[in-house]
Design a protein around this motif. Structure first.
Motif, PDB file in Angstrom:
ATOM      1  N   PRO A 146      -6.031   7.080   8.682  1.00 56.65           N
ATOM      2  CA  PRO A 146      -5.536   8.439   8.484  1.00 56.65           C
ATOM      3  C   PRO A 146      -4.128   8.456   7.896  1.00 56.65           C
ATOM      4  O   PRO A 146      -3.432   7.441   7.953  1.00 56.65           O
ATOM      5  CB  PRO A 146      -5.542   9.024   9.900  1.00 56.65           C
ATOM      6  CG  PRO A 146      -5.310   7.843  10.777  1.00 56.65           C
ATOM      7  CD  PRO A 146      -6.037   6.701  10.118  1.00 56.65           C
ATOM      8  N   MET A 147      -3.740   9.585   7.374  1.00 58.44           N
ATOM      9  CA  MET A 147      -2.424   9.732   6.755  1.00 58.44           C
ATOM     10  C   MET A 147      -1.312   9.345   7.726  1.00 58.44           C
ATOM     11  O   MET A 147      -0.306   8.737   7.341  1.00 58.44           O
ATOM     12  CB  MET A 147      -2.225  11.172   6.278  1.00 58.44           C
ATOM     13  CG  MET A 147      -0.841  11.455   5.704  1.00 58.44           C
ATOM     14  SD  MET A 147      -0.490  10.544   4.167  1.00 58.44           S
ATOM     15  CE  MET A 147      -1.353  11.594   2.988  1.00 58.44           C
ATOM     16  N   ALA A 148      -1.505   9.657   9.008  1.00 59.96           N
ATOM     17  CA  ALA A 148      -0.458   9.399  10.001  1.00 59.96           C
ATOM     18  C   ALA A 148      -0.134   7.927  10.152  1.00 59.96           C
ATOM     19  O   ALA A 148       0.941   7.570  10.650  1.00 59.96           O
ATOM     20  CB  ALA A 148      -0.871   9.977  11.356  1.00 59.96           C
ATOM     21  N   ALA A 149      -1.016   7.027   9.717  1.00 58.46           N
ATOM     22  CA  ALA A 149      -0.734   5.589   9.820  1.00 58.46           C
ATOM     23  C   ALA A 149       0.484   5.201   8.986  1.00 58.46           C
ATOM     24  O   ALA A 149       1.170   4.229   9.295  1.00 58.46           O
ATOM     25  CB  ALA A 149      -1.951   4.783   9.384  1.00 58.46           C
ATOM     26  N   ALA A 170       4.996  13.697   7.621  1.00 61.00           N
ATOM     27  CA  ALA A 170       4.716  13.419   6.208  1.00 61.00           C
ATOM     28  C   ALA A 170       5.088  11.969   5.907  1.00 61.00           C
ATOM     29  O   ALA A 170       5.878  11.354   6.625  1.00 61.00           O
ATOM     30  CB  ALA A 170       5.500  14.365   5.305  1.00 61.00           C
ATOM     31  N   VAL A 171       4.498  11.425   4.847  1.00 60.87           N
ATOM     32  CA  VAL A 171       4.814  10.061   4.433  1.00 60.87           C
ATOM     33  C   VAL A 171       5.783  10.148   3.263  1.00 60.87           C
ATOM     34  O   VAL A 171       5.423  10.573   2.157  1.00 60.87           O
ATOM     35  CB  VAL A 171       3.547   9.281   4.034  1.00 60.87           C
ATOM     36  CG1 VAL A 171       3.909   7.870   3.583  1.00 60.87           C
ATOM     37  CG2 VAL A 171       2.577   9.227   5.207  1.00 60.87           C
ATOM     38  N   LEU A 172       7.045   9.735   3.509  1.00 62.61           N
ATOM     39  CA  LEU A 172       8.116   9.884   2.527  1.00 62.61           C
ATOM     40  C   LEU A 172       8.870   8.557   2.379  1.00 62.61           C
ATOM     41  O   LEU A 172       8.556   7.567   3.039  1.00 62.61           O
ATOM     42  CB  LEU A 172       9.072  10.996   2.962  1.00 62.61           C
ATOM     43  CG  LEU A 172       8.425  12.376   3.213  1.00 62.61           C
ATOM     44  CD1 LEU A 172       9.414  13.307   3.888  1.00 62.61           C
ATOM     45  CD2 LEU A 172       7.901  12.958   1.923  1.00 62.61           C
ATOM     46  N   LEU A 195      12.086   2.646   6.904  1.00 64.62           N
ATOM     47  CA  LEU A 195      11.850   2.247   8.293  1.00 64.62           C
ATOM     48  C   LEU A 195      10.857   1.093   8.365  1.00 64.62           C
ATOM     49  O   LEU A 195      11.027   0.147   9.152  1.00 64.62           O
ATOM     50  CB  LEU A 195      11.330   3.441   9.093  1.00 64.62           C
ATOM     51  CG  LEU A 195      11.079   3.206  10.588  1.00 64.62           C
ATOM     52  CD1 LEU A 195      12.374   2.814  11.282  1.00 64.62           C
ATOM     53  CD2 LEU A 195      10.487   4.448  11.240  1.00 64.62           C
ATOM     54  N   PHE A 196       9.853   1.143   7.506  1.00 67.17           N
ATOM     55  CA  PHE A 196       8.818   0.112   7.502  1.00 67.17           C
ATOM     56  C   PHE A 196       9.395  -1.237   7.050  1.00 67.17           C
ATOM     57  O   PHE A 196       9.073  -2.296   7.602  1.00 67.17           O
ATOM     58  CB  PHE A 196       7.669   0.552   6.599  1.00 67.17           C
ATOM     59  CG  PHE A 196       6.374  -0.163   6.870  1.00 67.17           C
ATOM     60  CD1 PHE A 196       6.117  -0.749   8.094  1.00 67.17           C
ATOM     61  CD2 PHE A 196       5.396  -0.252   5.881  1.00 67.17           C
ATOM     62  CE1 PHE A 196       4.921  -1.404   8.350  1.00 67.17           C
ATOM     63  CE2 PHE A 196       4.196  -0.895   6.125  1.00 67.17           C
ATOM     64  CZ  PHE A 196       3.962  -1.481   7.358  1.00 67.17           C
ATOM     65  N   TYR A 237       0.830  -1.198   0.000  1.00 66.76           N
ATOM     66  CA  TYR A 237       0.000   0.000   0.000  1.00 66.76           C
ATOM     67  C   TYR A 237       0.872   1.259   0.000  1.00 66.76           C
ATOM     68  O   TYR A 237       0.616   2.223  -0.734  1.00 66.76           O
ATOM     69  CB  TYR A 237      -0.903  -0.027   1.235  1.00 66.76           C
ATOM     70  CG  TYR A 237      -2.115   0.866   1.182  1.00 66.76           C
ATOM     71  CD1 TYR A 237      -3.368   0.366   0.871  1.00 66.76           C
ATOM     72  CD2 TYR A 237      -2.015   2.228   1.477  1.00 66.76           C
ATOM     73  CE1 TYR A 237      -4.497   1.176   0.843  1.00 66.76           C
ATOM     74  CE2 TYR A 237      -3.117   3.053   1.454  1.00 66.76           C
ATOM     75  CZ  TYR A 237      -4.357   2.522   1.136  1.00 66.76           C
ATOM     76  OH  TYR A 237      -5.465   3.328   1.112  1.00 66.76           O
ATOM     77  N   MET A 238       1.937   1.228   0.808  1.00 66.04           N
ATOM     78  CA  MET A 238       2.832   2.393   0.885  1.00 66.04           C
ATOM     79  C   MET A 238       3.603   2.580  -0.422  1.00 66.04           C
ATOM     80  O   MET A 238       3.762   3.718  -0.894  1.00 66.04           O
ATOM     81  CB  MET A 238       3.797   2.247   2.057  1.00 66.04           C
ATOM     82  CG  MET A 238       4.727   3.446   2.229  1.00 66.04           C
ATOM     83  SD  MET A 238       5.888   3.287   3.607  1.00 66.04           S
ATOM     84  CE  MET A 238       4.813   3.576   5.003  1.00 66.04           C
ATOM     85  N   VAL A 239       4.080   1.484  -1.005  1.00 61.14           N
ATOM     86  CA  VAL A 239       4.800   1.576  -2.289  1.00 61.14           C
ATOM     87  C   VAL A 239       3.890   2.160  -3.366  1.00 61.14           C
ATOM     88  O   VAL A 239       4.295   3.033  -4.152  1.00 61.14           O
ATOM     89  CB  VAL A 239       5.320   0.185  -2.714  1.00 61.14           C
ATOM     90  CG1 VAL A 239       5.844   0.218  -4.150  1.00 61.14           C
ATOM     91  CG2 VAL A 239       6.430  -0.272  -1.764  1.00 61.14           C
ATOM     92  N   ASP A 240       2.641   1.703  -3.404  1.00 59.04           N
ATOM     93  CA  ASP A 240       1.684   2.225  -4.384  1.00 59.04           C
ATOM     94  C   ASP A 240       1.460   3.719  -4.191  1.00 59.04           C
ATOM     95  O   ASP A 240       1.369   4.484  -5.170  1.00 59.04           O
ATOM     96  CB  ASP A 240       0.349   1.482  -4.271  1.00 59.04           C
ATOM     97  CG  ASP A 240       0.419   0.078  -4.833  1.00 59.04           C
ATOM     98  OD1 ASP A 240       1.378  -0.212  -5.576  1.00 59.04           O
ATOM     99  OD2 ASP A 240      -0.474  -0.743  -4.517  1.00 59.04           O
ATOM    100  N   TYR A 241       1.388   4.148  -2.943  1.00 56.26           N
ATOM    101  CA  TYR A 241       1.160   5.571  -2.660  1.00 56.26           C
ATOM    102  C   TYR A 241       2.372   6.415  -3.077  1.00 56.26           C
ATOM    103  O   TYR A 241       2.217   7.471  -3.706  1.00 56.26           O
ATOM    104  CB  TYR A 241       0.873   5.768  -1.174  1.00 56.26           C
ATOM    105  CG  TYR A 241       0.895   7.219  -0.749  1.00 56.26           C
ATOM    106  CD1 TYR A 241      -0.105   8.105  -1.152  1.00 56.26           C
ATOM    107  CD2 TYR A 241       1.945   7.715   0.032  1.00 56.26           C
ATOM    108  CE1 TYR A 241      -0.067   9.446  -0.778  1.00 56.26           C
ATOM    109  CE2 TYR A 241       1.983   9.048   0.409  1.00 56.26           C
ATOM    110  CZ  TYR A 241       0.978   9.912   0.000  1.00 56.26           C
ATOM    111  OH  TYR A 241       1.016  11.240   0.368  1.00 56.26           O
TER     112      TYR A 241
END
Length: 237
Positions: A201-204, A212-214, A220-221, A187-191
């Protein structure tokens, strides 16, 4: 001798004032409770020693439907209510009825002590409420309706306090399925690289809590999922 009498009289006055000032009180604990979606949380209802001689109880617990709902609307049995230790210690025969209204915004509970000469007095636990939480958000859980009766069917007054409940999600649970796993990494890679949807929420997805999601969050994930890394900047969003 007169001075001693004055001192005794003053102490007796202070003691009488203190006793008179004690008000029967019922409250819910913990005052603030955090839980995950689709999991159970427990709230306990307590009373103090000023609550005495109660024969019957009626409670209405209200939840603010604009935020968290405590159980699926089509299944009232997902909320369980148990008598607290105050009743068990008194060894009384009791009637307990509870119902979660179909919009999940009100839980009603009735208790009646059936033993003719027996009543309930504090301090102690009155109820233990186990709730299945759904939807992310927050709500005040309040004692909106309270009726107490003594063995002569006369009303008993008491002050009441509710609590605050927040249903949250794990840091890293980008797809909000209450699990943190490789699906969230995808999901994060797609974003980040394929114009996919943001986490809600965005903070997840903000695994390092930078605001911010960078790409740093992705690194880290990955370390968290495969290399025993940690994400300890936040526990509940």
């Amino acid at each position: 001798m007169i001075r001693i009498l004055y001192i005794i009289l003053a102490l007796a006055t202070v003691f009488a004032t203190t006793v008179q000032a004690q008000v029967a009180s019922i409250w819910m604990a913990p005052e603030t409770t955090y839980t995950q979606r689709d999991t159970f949380t427990t709230i306990t209802v307590y009373c103090n020693s000023a609550l005495t001689g109660v024969k019957g109880f009626h409670f209405d617990f209200d939840m603010n439907t604009g935020g968290t709902v405590i159980a699926p609307a089509d299944d009232p049995t997902d909320t369980s209510v148990m008598l607290g230790s105050t009743f068990v210690d008194n060894d009384t025969a009791t009637f307990l009825w509870n119902y979660l209204w179909t919009d999940s915004s009100r839980l009603s509970v009735d208790i009646l002590v059936l033993t003719d000469s027996q009543t309930v007095s504090g301090p102690g636990e009155l109820l233990v409420i186990r709730m299945n939480t759904v939807h992310f958000g927050a709500t005040d859980v309040t004692i909106a309706g309270l009726k107490l009766r003594d063995r002569f069917n006369q009303p008993i007054s008491a002050e009441v306090d509710g609590c605050w409940l927040k249903v949250c999600q794990f840091l890293g649970d980008l797809n909000a399925d209450n699990r943190v796993n490789i699906s969230d990494l995808t999901y994060m890679v797609d974003y980040l690289f394929r114009n996919g949807p943001a986490s809600n929420p965005m903070a997840a997805g903000d695994t390092n809590c930078s605001g911010a999601v960078l790409v740093n969050d992705l690194t880290l994930f990955v370390n968290y999922l495969f290399r025993y890394g940690v994400m300890d900047c936040a526990t509940c969003l």
